[in-house]
Design an enzyme around this catalytic site. Structure first.
Site, PDB file in Angstrom:
ATOM      1  N   LYS A 279     -32.321  12.691 -28.848  1.00  0.00           N
ATOM      2  CA  LYS A 279     -33.630  13.303 -28.602  1.00  0.00           C
ATOM      3  C   LYS A 279     -33.754  13.801 -27.161  1.00  0.00           C
ATOM      4  O   LYS A 279     -32.840  13.643 -26.364  1.00  0.00           O
ATOM      5  CB  LYS A 279     -34.742  12.306 -28.953  1.00  0.00           C
ATOM      6  CG  LYS A 279     -34.758  11.909 -30.430  1.00  0.00           C
ATOM      7  CD  LYS A 279     -35.260  13.021 -31.346  1.00  0.00           C
ATOM      8  CE  LYS A 279     -34.753  12.928 -32.775  1.00  0.00           C
ATOM      9  NZ  LYS A 279     -35.251  11.844 -33.577  1.00  0.00           N
TER      10      LYS A 279
HETATM   11  C1  PLP Z   1     -35.549  11.361 -34.931  1.00  0.00           C
HETATM   12  C2  PLP Z   1     -36.692  11.611 -35.818  1.00  0.00           C
HETATM   13  C3  PLP Z   1     -37.428  10.558 -36.383  1.00  0.00           C
HETATM   14  C4  PLP Z   1     -37.006   9.122 -36.306  1.00  0.00           C
HETATM   15  O1  PLP Z   1     -36.842   8.607 -35.079  1.00  0.00           O
HETATM   16  P1  PLP Z   1     -35.797   7.376 -34.871  1.00  0.00           P
HETATM   17  O2  PLP Z   1     -36.109   6.934 -33.484  1.00  0.00           O
HETATM   18  O3  PLP Z   1     -34.433   7.950 -35.025  1.00  0.00           O
HETATM   19  O4  PLP Z   1     -36.104   6.340 -35.892  1.00  0.00           O
HETATM   20  C5  PLP Z   1     -38.546  10.859 -37.131  1.00  0.00           C
HETATM   21  N1  PLP Z   1     -38.912  12.127 -37.340  1.00  0.00           N
HETATM   22  C6  PLP Z   1     -38.228  13.178 -36.851  1.00  0.00           C
HETATM   23  C7  PLP Z   1     -38.725  14.555 -37.117  1.00  0.00           C
HETATM   24  C8  PLP Z   1     -37.088  12.951 -36.089  1.00  0.00           C
HETATM   25  O5  PLP Z   1     -36.385  13.993 -35.630  1.00  0.00           O
END
Ligand code: PLP
Length: 416
Positions: free
Chosen positions: A194
Protein backbone atom coordinates in the site's frame (compact mmCIF):
# COMPACT_ATOMS: atom_id res chain seq x y z
CA UNK A 1 16.09 -17.41 -22.06
CA UNK A 2 16.30 -16.43 -18.44
CA UNK A 3 15.97 -12.74 -17.91
CA UNK A 4 18.63 -11.51 -15.51
CA UNK A 5 17.14 -8.05 -14.95
CA UNK A 6 16.06 -7.43 -11.40
CA UNK A 7 12.30 -7.57 -11.01
CA UNK A 8 10.28 -4.37 -11.14
CA UNK A 9 7.26 -4.71 -8.89
CA UNK A 10 3.83 -3.16 -9.13
CA UNK A 11 4.23 -1.62 -5.70
CA UNK A 12 6.87 -2.46 -3.12
CA UNK A 13 7.65 -1.19 0.39
CA UNK A 14 9.58 2.09 0.46
CA UNK A 15 11.20 2.92 3.78
CA UNK A 16 12.15 6.44 4.84
CA UNK A 17 14.95 5.48 7.21
CA UNK A 18 13.17 6.72 10.34
CA UNK A 19 11.27 3.44 10.80
CA UNK A 20 14.31 1.73 12.29
CA UNK A 21 14.64 4.45 14.91
CA UNK A 22 11.07 3.93 16.12
CA UNK A 23 11.42 0.13 16.05
CA UNK A 24 14.56 0.41 18.19
CA UNK A 25 12.65 2.65 20.57
CA UNK A 26 10.01 -0.08 20.95
CA UNK A 27 12.71 -2.65 21.69
CA UNK A 28 14.54 -0.37 24.11
CA UNK A 29 11.39 0.13 26.15
CA UNK A 30 10.37 -3.56 25.76
CA UNK A 31 6.98 -2.61 24.31
CA UNK A 32 6.93 -5.59 21.95
CA UNK A 33 3.18 -6.08 22.25
CA UNK A 34 -0.12 -5.13 20.62
CA UNK A 35 -0.11 -1.88 22.58
CA UNK A 36 2.42 0.76 23.50
CA UNK A 37 3.62 4.29 22.90
CA UNK A 38 4.12 3.89 19.15
CA UNK A 39 0.57 2.62 18.66
CA UNK A 40 -0.72 5.75 20.39
CA UNK A 41 1.66 8.00 18.46
CA UNK A 42 0.86 6.38 15.10
CA UNK A 43 -2.85 6.89 15.76
CA UNK A 44 -2.22 10.54 16.60
CA UNK A 45 -0.15 11.00 13.42
CA UNK A 46 -2.99 9.54 11.33
CA UNK A 47 -5.60 11.64 13.10
CA UNK A 48 -3.64 14.83 12.55
CA UNK A 49 -3.07 13.94 8.93
CA UNK A 50 -6.69 13.05 8.12
CA UNK A 51 -8.62 15.49 10.26
CA UNK A 52 -8.06 16.24 13.96
CA UNK A 53 -11.79 15.70 14.54
CA UNK A 54 -11.74 11.96 13.69
CA UNK A 55 -10.90 9.01 15.95
CA UNK A 56 -8.36 6.43 14.82
CA UNK A 57 -8.06 2.82 15.96
CA UNK A 58 -4.93 1.03 14.71
CA UNK A 59 -5.63 -2.61 13.82
CA UNK A 60 -3.81 -5.67 12.54
CA UNK A 61 -5.15 -5.30 8.97
CA UNK A 62 -7.51 -3.41 6.71
CA UNK A 63 -9.64 -6.53 6.52
CA UNK A 64 -9.97 -6.56 10.33
CA UNK A 65 -11.01 -2.89 10.14
CA UNK A 66 -13.76 -3.70 7.62
CA UNK A 67 -14.93 -6.58 9.83
CA UNK A 68 -15.10 -4.36 12.93
CA UNK A 69 -16.71 -1.57 10.89
CA UNK A 70 -19.54 -3.86 9.82
CA UNK A 71 -19.95 -5.04 13.42
CA UNK A 72 -20.20 -1.42 14.63
CA UNK A 73 -22.84 -0.80 11.97
CA UNK A 74 -24.74 -3.71 13.50
CA UNK A 75 -24.57 -5.95 10.42
CA UNK A 76 -25.89 -9.37 11.37
CA UNK A 77 -26.46 -12.74 9.71
CA UNK A 78 -28.95 -12.41 6.87
CA UNK A 79 -28.57 -8.61 6.53
CA UNK A 80 -27.79 -7.24 3.09
CA UNK A 81 -24.73 -5.07 2.47
CA UNK A 82 -24.18 -3.14 -0.78
CA UNK A 83 -20.61 -3.30 -2.07
CA UNK A 84 -18.68 -2.06 -5.08
CA UNK A 85 -17.99 -5.02 -7.37
CA UNK A 86 -14.74 -3.80 -8.94
CA UNK A 87 -12.48 -4.19 -5.90
CA UNK A 88 -10.18 -6.49 -3.99
CA UNK A 89 -11.96 -9.41 -2.32
CA UNK A 90 -11.12 -8.02 1.16
CA UNK A 91 -13.76 -5.30 0.67
CA UNK A 92 -16.47 -7.96 0.74
CA UNK A 93 -15.07 -10.98 2.62
CA UNK A 94 -16.01 -9.62 6.07
CA UNK A 95 -19.64 -9.46 4.88
CA UNK A 96 -19.46 -13.24 4.59
CA UNK A 97 -17.60 -13.58 7.93
CA UNK A 98 -20.82 -12.20 9.44
CA UNK A 99 -23.04 -14.47 7.32
CA UNK A 100 -24.57 -11.36 5.81
CA UNK A 101 -25.42 -11.08 2.11
CA UNK A 102 -23.33 -8.96 -0.26
CA UNK A 103 -25.18 -7.15 -3.05
CA UNK A 104 -22.76 -5.99 -5.71
CA UNK A 105 -22.87 -2.69 -7.58
CA UNK A 106 -21.31 -1.83 -10.95
CA UNK A 107 -18.84 1.01 -11.55
CA UNK A 108 -19.29 4.23 -13.49
CA UNK A 109 -16.70 4.99 -16.18
CA UNK A 110 -15.38 8.29 -14.76
CA UNK A 111 -13.67 7.10 -11.56
CA UNK A 112 -14.29 3.34 -12.06
CA UNK A 113 -15.95 3.31 -8.63
CA UNK A 114 -19.49 2.67 -7.41
CA UNK A 115 -22.09 3.91 -9.89
CA UNK A 116 -24.62 6.13 -8.08
CA UNK A 117 -27.36 5.20 -10.57
CA UNK A 118 -26.88 1.46 -10.07
CA UNK A 119 -26.64 2.03 -6.30
CA UNK A 120 -29.99 3.77 -6.13
CA UNK A 121 -31.63 1.18 -8.36
CA UNK A 122 -30.32 -1.56 -6.06
CA UNK A 123 -31.58 0.20 -2.93
CA UNK A 124 -35.06 0.74 -4.40
CA UNK A 125 -35.20 -2.86 -5.59
CA UNK A 126 -33.99 -4.40 -2.33
CA UNK A 127 -36.49 -2.31 -0.36
CA UNK A 128 -39.27 -3.45 -2.72
CA UNK A 129 -38.19 -7.03 -2.15
CA UNK A 130 -38.71 -6.43 1.55
CA UNK A 131 -35.22 -5.85 2.88
CA UNK A 132 -33.52 -2.50 3.32
CA UNK A 133 -29.72 -2.83 2.99
CA UNK A 134 -27.85 -2.34 6.25
CA UNK A 135 -24.70 -0.64 4.91
CA UNK A 136 -22.89 0.53 1.76
CA UNK A 137 -19.22 -0.43 1.28
CA UNK A 138 -17.69 2.19 -1.02
CA UNK A 139 -14.15 1.94 -2.42
CA UNK A 140 -11.62 4.47 -3.74
CA UNK A 141 -10.11 2.09 -6.29
CA UNK A 142 -6.37 2.48 -6.90
CA UNK A 143 -6.52 5.62 -4.76
CA UNK A 144 -9.03 7.36 -7.04
CA UNK A 145 -11.83 9.01 -5.06
CA UNK A 146 -15.33 7.81 -5.89
CA UNK A 147 -18.19 10.22 -6.62
CA UNK A 148 -18.35 11.17 -2.96
CA UNK A 149 -21.21 13.69 -3.12
CA UNK A 150 -23.48 11.66 -5.39
CA UNK A 151 -23.08 8.54 -3.26
CA UNK A 152 -23.55 10.44 -0.01
CA UNK A 153 -26.78 12.06 -1.23
CA UNK A 154 -28.22 8.62 -2.00
CA UNK A 155 -27.02 7.17 1.32
CA UNK A 156 -28.65 10.04 3.20
CA UNK A 157 -31.85 9.86 1.17
CA UNK A 158 -32.34 6.23 2.21
CA UNK A 159 -30.63 6.56 5.60
CA UNK A 160 -28.07 3.81 4.99
CA UNK A 161 -24.61 4.21 6.58
CA UNK A 162 -21.43 4.17 4.49
CA UNK A 163 -18.40 2.04 5.34
CA UNK A 164 -15.68 3.73 3.30
CA UNK A 165 -12.93 1.36 2.16
CA UNK A 166 -10.03 3.80 1.79
CA UNK A 167 -7.43 0.98 1.97
CA UNK A 168 -5.85 2.20 -1.27
CA UNK A 169 -6.52 5.90 -0.78
CA UNK A 170 -4.48 7.30 2.12
CA UNK A 171 -3.27 10.67 0.81
CA UNK A 172 -6.14 11.08 -1.68
CA UNK A 173 -8.81 13.72 -1.24
CA UNK A 174 -12.09 14.94 -2.69
CA UNK A 175 -12.83 18.68 -2.73
CA UNK A 176 -9.94 19.14 -0.30
CA UNK A 177 -11.21 16.63 2.26
CA UNK A 178 -9.10 13.54 2.89
CA UNK A 179 -10.27 10.08 1.85
CA UNK A 180 -10.75 8.04 4.99
CA UNK A 181 -13.04 10.69 6.51
CA UNK A 182 -16.12 10.35 4.27
CA UNK A 183 -17.76 7.25 5.67
CA UNK A 184 -19.85 6.88 8.79
CA UNK A 185 -16.87 4.62 9.42
CA UNK A 186 -13.75 4.36 7.26
CA UNK A 187 -10.94 1.91 6.74
CA UNK A 188 -7.23 2.21 5.93
CA UNK A 189 -4.70 -0.52 5.14
CA UNK A 190 -0.95 -0.56 5.73
CA UNK A 191 -0.22 -3.83 3.97
CA UNK A 192 3.17 -4.25 2.30
CA UNK A 193 2.01 -3.03 -1.10
CA UNK A 194 0.00 0.00 0.00
CA UNK A 195 0.94 3.68 -0.14
CA UNK A 196 2.55 3.34 3.29
CA UNK A 197 3.16 0.09 5.10
CA UNK A 198 3.58 -1.24 8.62
CA UNK A 199 4.41 -4.65 7.05
CA UNK A 200 0.80 -5.48 7.82
CA UNK A 201 -1.82 -3.34 9.49
CA UNK A 202 -4.93 -1.24 9.17
CA UNK A 203 -7.07 1.35 10.89
CA UNK A 204 -10.69 2.07 11.57
CA UNK A 205 -11.65 5.75 11.45
CA UNK A 206 -14.72 6.87 13.36
CA UNK A 207 -16.40 10.13 14.26
CA UNK A 208 -17.13 9.50 17.94
CA UNK A 209 -15.05 8.43 20.93
CA UNK A 210 -17.74 5.88 21.75
CA UNK A 211 -17.23 4.05 18.46
CA UNK A 212 -13.48 3.97 19.05
CA UNK A 213 -13.95 2.56 22.55
CA UNK A 214 -16.22 -0.14 21.15
CA UNK A 215 -13.76 -0.93 18.34
CA UNK A 216 -10.91 -1.37 20.84
CA UNK A 217 -13.13 -3.50 23.05
CA UNK A 218 -13.96 -5.85 20.17
CA UNK A 219 -10.36 -5.83 18.90
CA UNK A 220 -9.03 -7.01 22.29
CA UNK A 221 -11.24 -10.07 22.89
CA UNK A 222 -14.23 -8.12 24.28
CA UNK A 223 -13.11 -8.29 27.86
CA UNK A 224 -15.64 -7.06 30.39
CA UNK A 225 -14.69 -4.87 33.32
CA UNK A 226 -13.57 -7.41 35.95
CA UNK A 227 -10.36 -8.54 37.67
CA UNK A 228 -10.56 -11.98 36.06
CA UNK A 229 -11.27 -12.50 32.36
CA UNK A 230 -15.04 -12.14 31.95
CA UNK A 231 -16.68 -12.17 28.49
CA UNK A 232 -20.26 -11.57 27.49
CA UNK A 233 -19.58 -10.73 23.84
CA UNK A 234 -17.62 -12.34 21.02
CA UNK A 235 -14.28 -10.58 20.58
CA UNK A 236 -11.30 -10.62 18.25
CA UNK A 237 -7.54 -10.21 18.42
CA UNK A 238 -7.25 -7.33 15.98
CA UNK A 239 -5.01 -4.65 17.56
CA UNK A 240 -1.86 -3.44 15.78
CA UNK A 241 1.44 -4.40 17.38
CA UNK A 242 3.72 -1.72 18.75
CA UNK A 243 6.51 -2.90 16.41
CA UNK A 244 4.32 -2.48 13.35
CA UNK A 245 3.16 0.91 14.58
CA UNK A 246 6.82 1.93 14.87
CA UNK A 247 7.24 1.33 11.15
CA UNK A 248 4.05 3.30 10.57
CA UNK A 249 5.40 6.31 12.42
CA UNK A 250 8.44 6.42 10.15
CA UNK A 251 6.23 6.01 7.09
CA UNK A 252 3.96 8.91 8.08
CA UNK A 253 6.98 11.22 7.82
CA UNK A 254 7.25 10.48 4.09
CA UNK A 255 3.60 9.92 3.16
CA UNK A 256 3.16 13.17 1.21
CA UNK A 257 6.48 12.63 -0.54
CA UNK A 258 5.38 9.13 -1.56
CA UNK A 259 2.08 10.46 -2.86
CA UNK A 260 3.97 13.02 -4.98
CA UNK A 261 6.22 10.27 -6.36
CA UNK A 262 3.27 8.01 -7.24
CA UNK A 263 1.56 10.92 -8.95
CA UNK A 264 4.75 11.50 -10.87
CA UNK A 265 4.60 7.88 -12.07
CA UNK A 266 1.08 8.56 -13.36
CA UNK A 267 2.39 11.61 -15.25
CA UNK A 268 5.22 9.47 -16.60
CA UNK A 269 2.73 6.98 -18.05
CA UNK A 270 0.52 9.73 -19.50
CA UNK A 271 3.50 11.06 -21.37
CA UNK A 272 4.67 7.60 -22.41
CA UNK A 273 1.30 6.63 -23.89
CA UNK A 274 0.14 10.00 -25.19
CA UNK A 275 0.92 9.21 -28.82
CA UNK A 276 -0.23 5.61 -28.70
CA UNK A 277 -3.75 5.22 -30.03
CA UNK A 278 -6.17 3.11 -28.04
CA UNK A 279 -4.38 3.48 -24.71
CA UNK A 280 -6.08 5.48 -21.97
CA UNK A 281 -4.15 6.25 -18.78
CA UNK A 282 -6.76 6.44 -16.05
CA UNK A 283 -7.03 9.80 -14.33
CA UNK A 284 -9.63 11.82 -12.53
CA UNK A 285 -12.57 13.59 -14.20
CA UNK A 286 -11.96 16.97 -12.53
CA UNK A 287 -9.86 18.99 -10.12
CA UNK A 288 -12.24 18.01 -7.31
CA UNK A 289 -10.60 14.59 -7.27
CA UNK A 290 -7.04 14.33 -5.95
CA UNK A 291 -5.71 10.79 -6.34
CA UNK A 292 -2.65 9.40 -4.60
CA UNK A 293 -2.33 7.24 -7.77
CA UNK A 294 -1.45 4.26 -5.63
CA UNK A 295 -1.51 2.23 -8.83
CA UNK A 296 -1.67 3.69 -12.31
CA UNK A 297 -4.09 1.71 -14.46
CA UNK A 298 -4.61 1.85 -18.20
CA UNK A 299 -7.07 0.44 -20.67
CA UNK A 300 -6.08 -0.72 -24.14
CA UNK A 301 -8.81 -0.78 -26.76
CA UNK A 302 -7.53 -3.30 -29.34
CA UNK A 303 -9.81 -1.80 -32.03
CA UNK A 304 -7.67 1.33 -31.89
CA UNK A 305 -4.27 -0.15 -31.04
CA UNK A 306 -3.64 -2.34 -34.08
CA UNK A 307 -4.96 -5.31 -32.16
CA UNK A 308 -2.49 -5.01 -29.29
CA UNK A 309 -4.20 -6.02 -26.04
CA UNK A 310 -3.57 -5.50 -22.34
CA UNK A 311 -2.49 -9.14 -22.19
CA UNK A 312 0.10 -8.52 -24.93
CA UNK A 313 1.55 -5.68 -22.90
CA UNK A 314 1.51 -7.72 -19.69
CA UNK A 315 3.41 -10.56 -21.38
CA UNK A 316 5.91 -8.14 -22.93
CA UNK A 317 6.55 -6.67 -19.47
CA UNK A 318 6.85 -10.13 -17.95
CA UNK A 319 9.49 -11.10 -20.54
CA UNK A 320 11.58 -8.23 -19.16
CA UNK A 321 10.87 -9.25 -15.55
CA UNK A 322 8.47 -6.34 -14.99
CA UNK A 323 5.32 -6.99 -13.01
CA UNK A 324 1.95 -5.71 -14.26
CA UNK A 325 -1.45 -7.06 -13.37
CA UNK A 326 -5.04 -7.14 -14.64
CA UNK A 327 -7.50 -4.94 -12.74
CA UNK A 328 -9.31 -6.51 -9.81
CA UNK A 329 -11.70 -9.07 -11.23
CA UNK A 330 -15.21 -7.85 -10.41
CA UNK A 331 -16.48 -9.70 -7.37
CA UNK A 332 -19.85 -10.56 -8.93
CA UNK A 333 -17.87 -12.65 -11.46
CA UNK A 334 -15.82 -14.48 -8.82
CA UNK A 335 -16.73 -18.13 -8.13
CA UNK A 336 -17.03 -17.24 -4.43
CA UNK A 337 -19.56 -14.49 -5.07
CA UNK A 338 -21.39 -15.19 -8.30
CA UNK A 339 -24.57 -16.41 -6.59
CA UNK A 340 -25.16 -13.02 -4.95
CA UNK A 341 -27.27 -10.20 -6.43
CA UNK A 342 -25.65 -7.69 -8.79
CA UNK A 343 -26.95 -4.37 -10.06
CA UNK A 344 -25.50 -2.68 -13.07
CA UNK A 345 -24.34 -2.94 -16.59
CA UNK A 346 -20.99 -4.28 -17.79
CA UNK A 347 -18.73 -1.33 -16.95
CA UNK A 348 -16.68 -3.21 -14.33
CA UNK A 349 -16.44 -6.26 -16.57
CA UNK A 350 -15.43 -4.19 -19.63
CA UNK A 351 -12.72 -2.48 -17.60
CA UNK A 352 -11.48 -5.83 -16.33
CA UNK A 353 -11.32 -7.15 -19.90
CA UNK A 354 -9.12 -4.36 -21.25
CA UNK A 355 -7.41 -2.94 -18.15
CA UNK A 356 -3.92 -3.30 -16.73
CA UNK A 357 -2.18 -2.00 -13.57
CA UNK A 358 1.37 -0.80 -14.14
CA UNK A 359 4.42 -0.57 -11.84
CA UNK A 360 3.64 2.47 -9.73
CA UNK A 361 5.98 2.37 -6.75
CA UNK A 362 7.31 5.53 -5.16
CA UNK A 363 10.78 3.98 -5.35
CA UNK A 364 11.16 3.33 -9.09
CA UNK A 365 14.50 4.54 -10.41
CA UNK A 366 15.30 6.25 -13.71
CA UNK A 367 16.89 3.09 -15.18
CA UNK A 368 13.76 1.16 -14.20
CA UNK A 369 11.55 3.73 -15.90
CA UNK A 370 13.72 3.40 -18.98
CA UNK A 371 13.18 -0.36 -19.04
CA UNK A 372 9.42 0.18 -18.81
CA UNK A 373 9.58 2.74 -21.60
CA UNK A 374 11.59 0.43 -23.86
CA UNK A 375 9.13 -2.43 -23.49
CA UNK A 376 6.26 -0.11 -24.42
CA UNK A 377 8.16 1.38 -27.34
CA UNK A 378 9.10 -2.03 -28.71
CA UNK A 379 5.60 -3.42 -28.40
CA UNK A 380 3.85 -0.46 -29.97
CA UNK A 381 6.74 0.18 -32.39
CA UNK A 382 6.99 3.87 -31.75
CA UNK A 383 9.36 5.14 -34.38
CA UNK A 384 9.58 8.74 -33.35
CA UNK A 385 11.25 9.73 -30.14
CA UNK A 386 8.77 10.19 -27.32
CA UNK A 387 8.54 13.94 -27.45
CA UNK A 388 8.78 16.11 -24.39
CA UNK A 389 5.38 17.64 -25.06
CA UNK A 390 3.13 18.81 -22.27
CA UNK A 391 1.08 16.02 -20.77
CA UNK A 392 -2.43 15.72 -22.18
CA UNK A 393 -5.21 13.66 -20.71
CA UNK A 394 -6.70 11.31 -23.26
CA UNK A 395 -10.46 11.24 -23.54
CA UNK A 396 -10.97 7.87 -25.19
CA UNK A 397 -12.86 6.28 -22.35
CA UNK A 398 -15.27 3.51 -23.20
CA UNK A 399 -18.19 5.83 -22.62
CA UNK A 400 -18.40 9.22 -21.01
CA UNK A 401 -20.54 9.43 -17.92
CA UNK A 402 -23.52 11.16 -19.56
CA UNK A 403 -23.95 8.71 -22.40
CA UNK A 404 -23.42 5.92 -19.92
CA UNK A 405 -26.14 7.33 -17.66
CA UNK A 406 -28.51 7.73 -20.61
CA UNK A 407 -27.92 4.17 -21.69
CA UNK A 408 -28.30 2.98 -18.18
CA UNK A 409 -31.44 4.98 -17.46
CA UNK A 410 -33.02 3.87 -20.72
CA UNK A 411 -32.20 0.21 -20.59
CA UNK A 412 -31.82 -0.81 -16.99
CA UNK A 413 -33.25 1.83 -14.73
CA UNK A 414 -36.97 2.32 -14.42
CA UNK A 415 -37.87 5.76 -13.12
CA UNK A 416 -41.19 6.11 -11.41
C1 PLP B 1 -5.58 -3.99 0.68
C2 PLP B 1 -7.03 -3.80 0.63
C3 PLP B 1 -7.87 -4.22 1.68
C4 PLP B 1 -7.39 -5.06 2.82
O1 PLP B 1 -6.39 -4.57 3.56
P1 PLP B 1 -5.39 -5.60 4.33
O2 PLP B 1 -4.62 -4.68 5.22
O3 PLP B 1 -4.56 -6.25 3.28
O4 PLP B 1 -6.23 -6.57 5.08
C5 PLP B 1 -9.21 -3.93 1.61
N1 PLP B 1 -9.72 -3.28 0.56
C6 PLP B 1 -8.98 -2.89 -0.49
C7 PLP B 1 -9.63 -2.15 -1.61
C8 PLP B 1 -7.61 -3.15 -0.49
O5 PLP B 1 -6.88 -2.79 -1.55
Amino acid sequence: MLNTNTRIYLSSPHMSGAEQKYVNQAFDTNWVAPLGKNVDAFETDLKNYLDPKVYVTALSSGTAAIHLGLLLLDVKAGDEVLCQSLTFTASANPILYLKAIPVFIDSEPDTWNMCPIALEKAIIDRIQLGKKPKAIVTVHLYGNPYKVNAIRIIAEKYQIPILEDAAEALGSSYKGQKCGTFGDLSVLSFNGNKIITTSGGGALISHTEKERTKAIFLATQARDNAIHYEHSELGYNYRLSNICASIGRGQMEVLDEHVALRRDMNAFYKKLFQDIPGVYVHDMPSEDYFSNHWLTAITINPNQSNGITATDLRLAFEADNIESRPLWKPLHLQPLYQEYPYYGNTVAQDLFDIGLCLPSGSNLTDPERKRIKNVVKDLFKIKKKIASKPVVVRKNRLLDFNSFAKLFLGVHFKTT
